[in-house]
Design a protein around this motif. Structure first.
Motif, mmCIF file in Angstrom:
data_model
loop_
_atom_site.group_PDB
_atom_site.id
_atom_site.type_symbol
_atom_site.label_atom_id
_atom_site.label_comp_id
_atom_site.label_asym_id
_atom_site.label_seq_id
_atom_site.Cartn_x
_atom_site.Cartn_y
_atom_site.Cartn_z
ATOM 1 N N UNK A 111 0.874 -1.174 0.000
ATOM 2 C CA UNK A 111 0.000 0.000 0.000
ATOM 3 C C UNK A 111 0.907 1.218 0.000
ATOM 4 N N UNK A 112 0.808 2.034 -1.055
ATOM 5 C CA UNK A 112 1.743 3.135 -1.274
ATOM 6 C C UNK A 112 0.987 4.406 -1.637
ATOM 7 N N UNK A 125 -2.692 4.797 -3.170
ATOM 8 C CA UNK A 125 -3.907 5.447 -2.676
ATOM 9 C C UNK A 125 -3.563 6.724 -1.928
ATOM 10 N N UNK A 126 -4.460 7.683 -1.997
ATOM 11 C CA UNK A 126 -4.331 8.924 -1.231
ATOM 12 C C UNK A 126 -4.657 8.661 0.234
ATOM 13 N N UNK A 127 -4.297 9.612 1.081
ATOM 14 C CA UNK A 127 -4.416 9.426 2.521
ATOM 15 C C UNK A 127 -5.777 8.974 3.003
ATOM 16 N N UNK A 128 -6.834 9.535 2.450
ATOM 17 C CA UNK A 128 -8.181 9.207 2.916
ATOM 18 C C UNK A 128 -8.570 7.758 2.608
ATOM 19 N N UNK A 129 -7.857 7.118 1.688
ATOM 20 C CA UNK A 129 -8.210 5.761 1.269
ATOM 21 C C UNK A 129 -7.286 4.688 1.857
ATOM 22 N N UNK A 132 -8.800 1.853 4.261
ATOM 23 C CA UNK A 132 -9.642 0.909 3.513
ATOM 24 C C UNK A 132 -8.789 -0.005 2.640
ATOM 25 N N UNK A 133 -7.734 0.552 2.036
ATOM 26 C CA UNK A 133 -6.851 -0.262 1.212
ATOM 27 C C UNK A 133 -6.129 -1.311 2.058
ATOM 28 N N UNK A 134 -5.727 -0.936 3.258
ATOM 29 C CA UNK A 134 -5.066 -1.879 4.160
ATOM 30 C C UNK A 134 -6.014 -3.025 4.515
#
Length: 358
Positions: A111-112, A125-129, A132-134
Motif C-alpha cells: 500500500x503506497x 492510494x491517497x491518505x483518505x483511502x 480501507x486499502x489496508x
C-alpha cells in the motif's frame, strides 16, 4: 515413510535423534525409519523473512504462478524452508499447500502513496483511502500487510513520509482490526519514527533508526528486518539520482554507511532482528546465507544470527521448530555454524515438510 536424523540439534546444542513422520517431528523412536543424516549440526529450516516471490528481477510483476514457484525453489535449495513474502503484485495462493515449496506467509500488495513507489508493484492510494486499502490487502494476504512508509518525494528532492502521522497510525490500526500484522518499508528518519510510534509490527530496512528509537522498538517488541544485502545497493541508487536529486543521493549514501552500526545498536538494545534479503526486484533469490554473514559482519554473534535466520524467525512467523510435534523442516551442516558462520552457504541435507530435498 519415516526418516531418522541424528546430530547436534540447535539451539540446544545436544546430540539427539529425531524421527520425521510425515510433516511432523517426534523424539519417540520409529521402527523401520530410514536414516538420512547421521552427524553434523541440525537446525530448523532457514527463513527469509523479507522477500518477494511476486516480483521478477528488474522490479516488475511476475506473470505466472510458475515464476513464483521457480523463485521459491531457488530459496529452498539454499536451505530457506519458510518465506515471508513482504508484498506481491501477483497472487499465488496455489503455492500455499505445495509440498515442494517453502512454507509461505504472505502479505497482499504494497500500500503506497500515488507515484511514490515502484511502478505497477503497489496499490497507490491517497491518505483518505489508506485504511480501507489496508483492510482489503489484509484479505489478500495470510496474516501480514505491507505499507510503504516513505519514498523519494520529487517535489522536495529527498526521502519523505508517504502520508501524515495520523494516516499512517490509522493504517496500522486497520491492519490490526483485520487480524493482520503490519510491516513497513522505510528508509528515512522521519518515516521510521512515525511508524514505530504508530505501533507497526515490523520495520523493513529501517536505515533511519536512531538510538532512542531502537530503545522504543525494544520496549514495544517491534521487529527489525534489516535487509543489509539490499542496503548495500544504495550506492547505485545514489548514482542514478545524481545531478537531479543530489540531496537524496547524499542522504542514501549516509544512510548506507551508518547502517551496520544502527543494526548492531538495535541488537544490543534487544530489538528482535530477523533475516530478510528483499529478493525480488534488485536482489536475486537464494541469498539468505549472505544476509546472515552481513549481520555477523555488523557485530551480531553467530548464534544470534542463526536464531534470526532459523528458530526465532520461525517462532515469530508461527512455525514450530524441531520440538515434539513440530514441523519437519530442517537443514544439516557438516561442521558447526556457530564456530564458522560461512557453513550456512552449504547445507549437506535439506528436508522440507518431511520430504528429502537435497
Amino acid at each position: 515413510m519415516a526418516f531418522h536424523v541424528r546430530g547436534t540439534v540447535l539451539p540446544d546444542g545436544e546430540v539427539r535423534d529425531l524421527w520425521l513422520v510425515g510433516d511432523r517431528v517426534t523424539f519417540e523412536p520409529v521402527s523401520g525409519a530410514e536414516t538420512i543424516s547421521d552427524g553434523g549440526f541440525v537446525l530448523p529450516g532457514l527463513v527469509d523473512a523479507h522477500c518477494h516471490l511476486g516480483i521478477a528481477f528488474g522490479a516488475k510483476p511476475i506473470e505466472s504462478v510458475g515464476q513464483a514457484r521457480e523463485l521459491a525453489v531457488q530459496d529452498r535449495d539454499a536451505g530457506v524452508l519458510a518465506i515471508r513474502d513482504a508484498g506481491s503484485p501477483f497472487p499465488y495462493p496455489e503455492l500455499d499447500d505445495e509440498p515442494d515449496v517453502p512454507r509461505l506467509v504472505r502479505a497482499g500488495r504494497h500500500v503506497a502513496a500515488p507515484r511514490r513507489y515502484l511502478r505497477d508493484i503497489g496499490v497507490e492510494v491517497a491518505g483518505a483511502e489508506v485504511a480501507a486499502a489496508v483492510t482489503e490487502q489484509a484479505k489478500a494476504g495470510t496474516g501480514w500487510v505491507k505499507l510503504v512508509g516513505d519514498w523519494i518525494d520529487r517535489s522536495v528532492g529527498d526521502l519523505a513520509p508517504s502520508w501524515d502521522a495520523a494516516t499512517m497510525t490509522a493504517a496500522v490500526e486497520a491492519a490490526h482490526a483485520a487480524g493482520a500484522r503490519a510491516a513497513v518499508h522505510t528508509f528515512s528518519e522521519e518515516g521510521v519514527e512515525i511508524m514505530v510510534r504508530a505501533g507497526v509490527d515490523s520495520v523493513e530496512h529501517g536505515t533511519g533508526l536512531t538510538t532512542d528509537l531502537v530503545d522504543e522498538m525494544a520496549r514495544r517488541g517491534t521487529a527489525l528486518v534489516p535487509t543489509m544485502i539490499n542496503i548495500r545497493t544504495f550506492g547505485k541508487i545514489a548514482d542514478s539520482a545524481r545531478g537531479k536529486f543530489d540531496a537524496y543521493a547524499d542522504h542514501m549514501i549516509a544512510l548506507r554507511d551508518r547502517f551496520p552500526s544502527v543494526v548492531l545498536a538495535a541488537h544490543e538494545a534487544g530489538v528482535p532482528i530477523y533475516v530478510g534479503t528483499d529478493a525480488g526486484g534488485g536482489i536475486r533469490h537464494g541469498l539468505a546465507a549472505e544476509e546472515m554473514l552481513y549481520l555477523h559482519e555488523a557485530g551480531i554473534p553467530a548464534t544470534d544470527v542463526l536464531a534470526a535466520g532459523s528458530w526465532r524467525a520461525r517462532e515469530w512467523l508461527g512455525l514450530p521448530g524441531l520440538v515434539e510435534g513440530g514441523l519437519a523442516d530442517l537443514v544439516v551442516y557438516e561442521t558447526d555454524p556457530r564456530a564458522d558462520l560461512r557453513v550456512v552457504r552449504a547445507p549437506s541435507r535439506i528436508v522440507l515438510k518431511g520430504r528429502v530435498i537435497g
